[in-house]
Motif scaffolding. Structure first.
Motif, mmCIF file in Angstrom:
data_model
loop_
_atom_site.group_PDB
_atom_site.id
_atom_site.type_symbol
_atom_site.label_atom_id
_atom_site.label_comp_id
_atom_site.label_asym_id
_atom_site.label_seq_id
_atom_site.Cartn_x
_atom_site.Cartn_y
_atom_site.Cartn_z
ATOM 1 N N LYS A 195 1.556 36.451 -41.199
ATOM 2 C CA LYS A 195 1.481 35.117 -41.439
ATOM 3 C C LYS A 195 2.332 34.132 -40.464
ATOM 4 C CE LYS A 195 1.331 35.762 -46.605
ATOM 5 N NZ LYS A 195 1.988 35.176 -47.935
ATOM 6 N N MET A 196 2.138 33.120 -40.226
ATOM 7 C CA MET A 196 2.721 32.519 -39.252
ATOM 8 C C MET A 196 3.186 31.014 -39.949
ATOM 9 S SD MET A 196 1.442 31.167 -35.605
ATOM 10 C CE MET A 196 -0.129 30.784 -36.121
ATOM 11 N N VAL A 197 4.388 30.604 -39.696
ATOM 12 C CA VAL A 197 4.973 29.359 -39.950
ATOM 13 C C VAL A 197 5.248 28.551 -39.023
ATOM 14 C CG1 VAL A 197 6.655 28.094 -41.547
ATOM 15 C CG2 VAL A 197 5.877 30.502 -42.234
ATOM 16 N N CYS A 198 4.657 27.184 -38.845
ATOM 17 C CA CYS A 198 4.895 26.235 -37.708
ATOM 18 C C CYS A 198 5.525 24.985 -38.266
ATOM 19 C CB CYS A 198 3.646 25.958 -37.054
ATOM 20 S SG CYS A 198 3.067 27.387 -36.065
ATOM 21 N N LEU A 199 6.776 24.638 -37.592
ATOM 22 C CA LEU A 199 7.675 23.740 -38.230
ATOM 23 C C LEU A 199 8.080 22.580 -36.957
ATOM 24 C CD1 LEU A 199 9.205 26.635 -39.164
ATOM 25 C CD2 LEU A 199 10.179 24.864 -40.790
ATOM 26 N N SER A 200 7.732 21.317 -37.526
ATOM 27 C CA SER A 200 8.361 20.199 -36.708
ATOM 28 C C SER A 200 7.768 20.055 -35.311
ATOM 29 C CB SER A 200 9.750 20.404 -36.646
ATOM 30 O OG SER A 200 10.337 20.286 -37.901
ATOM 31 N N ALA A 201 6.621 19.924 -35.445
ATOM 32 C CA ALA A 201 5.788 19.522 -34.069
ATOM 33 C C ALA A 201 4.343 19.005 -34.371
ATOM 34 C CB ALA A 201 5.941 20.631 -32.748
ATOM 35 N N ASN A 202 3.641 18.555 -33.426
ATOM 36 C CA ASN A 202 2.319 18.167 -33.755
ATOM 37 C C ASN A 202 1.374 19.122 -33.366
ATOM 38 O OD1 ASN A 202 1.349 17.821 -30.968
ATOM 39 N ND2 ASN A 202 1.599 15.767 -30.998
ATOM 40 N N PRO A 203 0.091 19.178 -33.621
ATOM 41 C CA PRO A 203 -0.901 20.141 -33.520
ATOM 42 C C PRO A 203 -1.648 20.009 -32.062
ATOM 43 C CG PRO A 203 -1.786 18.849 -35.016
ATOM 44 C CD PRO A 203 -0.549 18.231 -34.674
ATOM 45 N N PHE A 204 -1.248 19.086 -31.328
ATOM 46 C CA PHE A 204 -1.985 18.797 -30.250
ATOM 47 C C PHE A 204 -1.039 18.974 -29.026
ATOM 48 C CE2 PHE A 204 -3.576 15.618 -33.276
ATOM 49 C CZ PHE A 204 -4.849 15.897 -33.075
ATOM 50 N N ASN A 205 -0.296 18.155 -28.517
ATOM 51 C CA ASN A 205 0.458 18.419 -27.322
ATOM 52 C C ASN A 205 1.671 17.554 -27.290
ATOM 53 O OD1 ASN A 205 -0.636 16.252 -26.465
ATOM 54 N ND2 ASN A 205 -1.750 17.461 -24.832
ATOM 55 N N LEU A 276 -1.514 30.681 -42.314
ATOM 56 C CA LEU A 276 -0.752 29.477 -41.718
ATOM 57 C C LEU A 276 -0.208 28.622 -42.504
ATOM 58 C CD1 LEU A 276 -0.033 28.263 -38.963
ATOM 59 C CD2 LEU A 276 -2.133 27.220 -38.883
ATOM 60 N N LEU A 277 1.143 28.451 -42.319
ATOM 61 C CA LEU A 277 1.688 27.570 -43.122
ATOM 62 C C LEU A 277 2.312 26.368 -41.894
ATOM 63 C CD1 LEU A 277 3.195 26.277 -45.618
ATOM 64 C CD2 LEU A 277 5.180 27.491 -45.367
ATOM 65 N N ILE A 278 2.063 24.993 -42.105
ATOM 66 C CA ILE A 278 2.624 24.128 -41.407
ATOM 67 C C ILE A 278 3.732 23.329 -42.185
ATOM 68 C CG2 ILE A 278 2.214 22.092 -39.932
ATOM 69 C CD1 ILE A 278 0.782 24.616 -39.053
ATOM 70 N N VAL A 279 5.043 22.799 -41.721
ATOM 71 C CA VAL A 279 5.899 22.486 -42.408
ATOM 72 C C VAL A 279 6.538 21.087 -41.606
ATOM 73 C CG1 VAL A 279 8.342 22.870 -43.595
ATOM 74 C CG2 VAL A 279 6.610 24.582 -43.430
ATOM 75 N N TYR A 280 6.901 20.100 -41.994
ATOM 76 C CA TYR A 280 7.182 18.916 -41.240
ATOM 77 C C TYR A 280 7.873 17.950 -42.167
ATOM 78 C CZ TYR A 280 2.689 17.375 -42.580
ATOM 79 O OH TYR A 280 1.483 17.087 -43.291
ATOM 80 N N GLY A 281 8.969 17.034 -41.722
ATOM 81 C CA GLY A 281 9.425 15.990 -42.437
ATOM 82 C C GLY A 281 8.714 14.940 -42.351
ATOM 83 N N THR A 282 8.590 13.747 -43.075
ATOM 84 C CA THR A 282 7.845 12.677 -42.938
ATOM 85 C C THR A 282 8.590 11.570 -42.112
ATOM 86 O OG1 THR A 282 8.469 11.607 -45.092
ATOM 87 C CG2 THR A 282 6.450 13.036 -45.215
ATOM 88 N N LYS A 283 9.810 11.999 -41.791
ATOM 89 C CA LYS A 283 10.577 10.793 -40.785
ATOM 90 C C LYS A 283 10.497 11.456 -39.450
ATOM 91 C CE LYS A 283 12.192 7.906 -43.833
ATOM 92 N NZ LYS A 283 11.744 6.258 -43.734
ATOM 93 N N LEU A 293 -4.618 18.206 -39.597
ATOM 94 C CA LEU A 293 -5.352 19.664 -39.324
ATOM 95 C C LEU A 293 -6.438 20.100 -40.372
ATOM 96 C CD1 LEU A 293 -1.968 21.609 -38.706
ATOM 97 C CD2 LEU A 293 -3.773 21.640 -37.234
ATOM 98 N N PRO A 294 -6.477 19.483 -41.664
ATOM 99 C CA PRO A 294 -7.609 19.992 -42.444
ATOM 100 C C PRO A 294 -9.060 19.496 -41.685
ATOM 101 C CG PRO A 294 -5.812 19.298 -43.782
ATOM 102 C CD PRO A 294 -5.400 19.001 -42.292
ATOM 103 N N PHE A 295 -9.048 18.618 -41.128
ATOM 104 C CA PHE A 295 -10.186 17.619 -40.215
ATOM 105 C C PHE A 295 -10.517 18.600 -39.002
ATOM 106 C CE2 PHE A 295 -8.206 14.366 -42.547
ATOM 107 C CZ PHE A 295 -9.152 13.869 -43.509
ATOM 108 N N LEU A 296 -9.600 19.144 -38.697
ATOM 109 C CA LEU A 296 -9.618 19.938 -37.157
ATOM 110 C C LEU A 296 -9.824 21.517 -37.230
ATOM 111 C CD1 LEU A 296 -6.496 18.675 -35.318
ATOM 112 C CD2 LEU A 296 -8.857 17.952 -35.047
ATOM 113 N N LEU A 297 -9.483 21.967 -38.633
ATOM 114 C CA LEU A 297 -9.743 23.421 -38.735
ATOM 115 C C LEU A 297 -10.686 23.769 -40.089
ATOM 116 C CD1 LEU A 297 -6.098 24.476 -38.263
ATOM 117 C CD2 LEU A 297 -7.824 24.380 -36.389
ATOM 118 N N ASN A 298 -11.291 24.613 -39.981
ATOM 119 C CA ASN A 298 -12.341 24.914 -41.071
ATOM 120 C C ASN A 298 -11.541 26.145 -41.423
ATOM 121 O OD1 ASN A 298 -14.144 25.581 -43.000
ATOM 122 N ND2 ASN A 298 -15.675 26.624 -41.685
ATOM 123 N N LYS A 299 -10.312 26.145 -42.236
ATOM 124 C CA LYS A 299 -9.359 27.454 -42.305
ATOM 125 C C LYS A 299 -9.063 27.297 -43.674
ATOM 126 C CE LYS A 299 -5.326 29.619 -40.003
ATOM 127 N NZ LYS A 299 -6.112 30.860 -39.905
#
Length: 348
Positions: A195-205, A276-283, A293-299
């Motif tokens: 399992k993978m957890v990604c925190l506090s960045a965007n899914p692009f660059n 895959l778990l993606i975690v982030y703060g709204t601020k 991500l739900p629009f970009l990935l069929n996952k």
């Protein structure tokens, strides 16, 4: 007499060399003892992993029991930081959440940054390590890029998967900030990462993050004209990467910039089959594009977890009516509690 003076001079030089070697040896013993003390105090042990072209140091929490348990590799962000910090009272790790309550559930692993000491003083080094010249070590700068950090993570994951203490239980990775991008790339087609957890960045660059921030700030500041120029410059930088990378291949700073901008993290997610778990703060403005991500990935095994009013490090800033900051509190432990709950789910 001249011959005797020469002999005495040689003897004195020999004594000086012996004394010098003695103090170097004693200093080496003390430094080893210091490292051993701090490792013991923090509850970690050190592994030196030698690959064909590299030497990687990583720390693992000490086993308090022989009962097998999952292993969690934490991949930190961008600063040149040691992985253990000491002060007058105790020694702790760069992991931002308290791990003591979870040592019975996980083995925790942290990978050292190239060229940075394993252990540092909290007062002196917590904002970034510099050497006696006041400079970030060259060895760090030369290896401060996505390609090298991914090689580190993959090498450590492979090493853990062969170790009898770790190989029979799941291995998880967590990446924060720059570490988000590192683990995303490292997990491509990697079946060893359960399992993978990604925190506090965007899914692009980083460029996409810069563009989003530019648009966001221009709304309140009425600076659309200048913001548009900045956005166009960012887009130009991205679109000319494939032409520029050959021209600037020997530029170390450009290599860092290039490595984190020519790779899009969501493309890496496409090649990772496990949960895959993606975690982030709204601020945290730079992280808000994770909503896409739900629009970009069929996952089907993708989960997004956002925390309203929390920032990049899951901080909450209390502001009064005049816009003055009254208090800042950090909520890493609350976030990690939720992450643990997700990691230990049998089905996701």
């Amino acid at each position: 007499m001249t011959k005797l003076l020469k002999i005495n001079s040689q003897v004195n030089k020999g004594i000086q060399i012996v004394i010098l070697c003695f103090f170097v040896f004693i200093d080496h013993i003390y430094s080893q003892n210091d490292e051993k003390f701090y490792l013991e105090q923090a509850g970690f042990y050190k592994t030196i992993l030698r690959t064909k072209n590299d030497t990687i140091i990583y720390l693992t929490t000490k086993q308090k029991t022989s009962v097998p348990k999952p292993t969690l590799v934490f991949v930190q962000g961008s600063l040149p930081l040691p992985i253990l910090f000491y002060d007058d009272i105790s020694t702790g790790s760069i992991i931002p959440f308290k791990i003591d309550d979870y040592r019975s559930k996980f083995n925790f692993v942290i990978i050292g940054r190239k060229g940075i000491p394993l252990i540092g003083s909290y007062d002196r080094d917590s904002r970034g390590y510099v050497n006696e010249k006041g400079e970030v070590p060259k060895n760090f700068i030369e290896n401060d890029n996505l390609e090298y950090r991914v090689k580190q993570v993959v090498s450590v994951v492979n090493d853990l998967s062969k170790n009898k203490h770790f190989k029979n239980e799941p291995l998880f990775v967590i990446g924060h900030s720059e570490g988000y991008r590192v683990v995303a790339k490292a997990a491509e087609n990697n079946k060893k990462i359960a399992k993978m957890v990604c925190l506090s960045a965007n899914p692009f660059n980083r460029i996409a993050e810069s563009i989003l921030k530019e648009r966001f700030y221009s709304i309140d500041r009425d600076t659309d004209d200048q913001s548009q120029k900045n956005v166009e410059e960012d887009l130009k930088d991205y679109l000319t990467i494939k032409y520029d990378k050959n021209n600037y291949s020997n530029n170390i700073k450009y290599k860092n910039w290039l490595s984190y901008n020519q790779n899009l993290s969501f493309e890496s997610f496409k090649h990772y089959k496990n949960p895959l778990l993606i975690v982030y703060g709204t601020k945290d403005i730079g992280s808000l594009q994770n909503d896409l991500l739900p629009f970009l990935l069929n996952k089907k095994n993708l989960k997004l977890k956002s925390y309203p009013n929390y920032g990049h490090n899951f901080e909450f800033r209390k502001i009064n009516a005049n816009g003055e900051e009254l208090e800042t509190t950090y909520h890493w432990d609350d976030v990690f509690k939720d992450i643990v709950e997700w990691l230990l789910l049998k089905e996701v």
